[in-house]
Scaffold this active site. Structure first.
Site, short mmCIF file in Angstrom:
data_model
loop_
_atom_site.label_atom_id
_atom_site.label_comp_id
_atom_site.label_asym_id
_atom_site.label_seq_id
_atom_site.Cartn_x
_atom_site.Cartn_y
_atom_site.Cartn_z
N CYS A 102 -22.55 1.29 -7.18
CA CYS A 102 -21.61 2.05 -6.34
C CYS A 102 -21.73 3.55 -6.60
O CYS A 102 -21.70 4.35 -5.66
CB CYS A 102 -20.18 1.57 -6.57
SG CYS A 102 -19.61 1.67 -8.28
N ASP A 141 0.83 -1.20 0.00
CA ASP A 141 0.00 0.00 0.00
C ASP A 141 0.87 1.25 0.00
O ASP A 141 0.69 2.15 0.81
CB ASP A 141 -0.95 -0.01 1.21
CG ASP A 141 -2.03 1.07 1.09
OD1 ASP A 141 -2.24 1.57 -0.03
OD2 ASP A 141 -2.63 1.41 2.10
N CYS A 163 -23.72 -2.37 -14.43
CA CYS A 163 -24.00 -2.04 -13.01
C CYS A 163 -23.40 -0.69 -12.63
O CYS A 163 -22.24 -0.41 -12.94
CB CYS A 163 -23.43 -3.15 -12.11
SG CYS A 163 -23.69 -2.83 -10.34
N CYS A 219 -19.79 2.06 -0.87
CA CYS A 219 -19.70 1.67 -2.29
C CYS A 219 -19.29 0.21 -2.45
O CYS A 219 -19.48 -0.38 -3.52
CB CYS A 219 -18.74 2.59 -3.05
SG CYS A 219 -16.99 2.40 -2.63
N CYS A 268 -15.14 12.23 -0.60
CA CYS A 268 -15.16 10.84 -0.14
C CYS A 268 -14.99 10.76 1.38
O CYS A 268 -14.08 11.36 1.96
CB CYS A 268 -14.05 10.07 -0.84
SG CYS A 268 -13.91 8.35 -0.30
N CYS A 271 -15.07 4.21 5.03
CA CYS A 271 -16.42 4.06 4.50
C CYS A 271 -16.47 2.83 3.61
O CYS A 271 -15.57 2.61 2.79
CB CYS A 271 -16.82 5.31 3.70
SG CYS A 271 -18.49 5.21 2.99
N CYS A 303 -17.78 -5.44 -14.50
CA CYS A 303 -18.81 -4.59 -13.89
C CYS A 303 -20.07 -4.53 -14.77
O CYS A 303 -21.18 -4.37 -14.25
CB CYS A 303 -18.28 -3.18 -13.67
SG CYS A 303 -17.20 -3.01 -12.23
#
Length: 309
Positions: A187, A127, A184, A237, A207, A234, A181
């Site tokens: 999100c 990360d 769709c 989504c 966000c 969060c 995806c």
């Protein structure tokens, strides 16, 4: 390119606890990706994440990170676990700090390879902004970048931690992932603050994850209005994504739900002092946010949801 080596690395990775692995050749990223990234910065969608403006050419070319590197090993670790429905914490923070957990696994993988190939040289990324991890995970076939800008896998949805190892060995690359995806838009449509302004385009300044994790400063009144459900991170989504509904719980102690989060009601958190904050969250990613910022975000959340306070 040695197919036996590839098989050996994959087997070791799964034994250590990684859930997906893919390989790609060290090379500059595609021009389309460069243009999108630079355009994103120009429109200031990254907010105060100024580190994204640094080392841009390095991000676009992993050869500059590790000149001897020939192959990027992309790894995904499932972190899905059940959490209380009324949790005000994002799922990924309700466990031990994944940076140290994943890094330990990667070091074990490197040591396993070195036993067979002593001249191995490797560089680890967990990360870290200097490498475009979602791009390389896609290029390595782990999954695709969804409309919510997250890497989505067929097996675990987006409930995965990504990490990379660049090695000085040639390994046959895998085919890139396929975007599944389809039509769709759950999100995008269900984001309560309209942070997802288009397919794969996030305005981080709206966000909730950015505001409660990355900003690390006291929010202004307008930003405070965005805190609808979470005090840290969060998952909205992700919760609505059809691919995430098939995820299986990760059976690994370090990545399980930490029990002390069960008792962390808004009332308890509101009474918490800095010493208790450090004690409870010391081994989680929450410890990276200043105490006063956390408490301010909690007060803003409770103001928006008076029935919770």
């Amino acid at each position: 390119m040695n197919s036996a080596l590839k098989k050996f690395i994959k087997e070791k990775a799964f034994q250590i606890g990684f859930d997906k692995i893919g390989f790609s050749k060290v090379s500059p990223v595609e021009e389309e990706i460069k243009k999108f990234y630079l355009s994103y910065l120009e429109r200031n969608y990254h907010g105060e994440m100024k580190y994204l403006e640094k080392n841009v050419e390095v991000r676009f070319n992993p050869e500059k990170l590790f000149p001897e590197g020939k192959t990027i090993i992309s790894l995904a670790t499932n972190y899905f676990s059940h959490i209380p429905e009324n949790s005000i914490f994002s799922r990924y923070v309700t466990k031990k700090d994944y940076h140290s957990v994943i890094r330990k696994k990667m070091e074990m993988l490197i040591e396993s390879i070195k036993k067979e190939i002593p001249n191995l040289k490797a560089k680890i990324f967990v990360d870290e902004g200097k490498i475009l991890e979602k791009y390389w995970a896609f290029k390595s076939g782990l999954g695709w970048i969804g409309k919510n800008t997250l890497l989505i896998t067929e097996e675990f949805g987006s409930w995965v931690f990504l990490s990379e190892i660049i090695i000085n060995l040639d390994v046959e690359p895998d085919l890139p992932g396929r975007d599944l995806c389809g039509e769709c838009r759950e999100c995008i449509e269900k984001c309560p603050v309209n942070a997802l302004i288009d397919d794969k385009l996030l305005d981080a300044r709206k966000c909730i994850s950015y505001l409660t994790i990355e900003k690390r400063k006291i929010l202004n009144s307008d930003e405070g209005k965005f805190l609808k459900k979470y005090v840290f991170g969060c998952d909205l989504c992700q919760n609505v994504c059809p691919w995430n509904k098939k995820a299986k719980i990760k059976q690994e102690e370090d990545l399980n739900f930490l029990g002390n989060f069960v008792d962390l009601s808004p009332e308890r958190l509101r009474k918490m002092d800095e010493e208790e904050f450090k004690k409870i969250f010391s081994n989680t990613v929450i410890s990276r946010v200043p105490f006063e910022v956390f408490k301010n975000n909690l007060n803003l959340l409770l103001k928006n949801l008076p029935h919770r306070g």
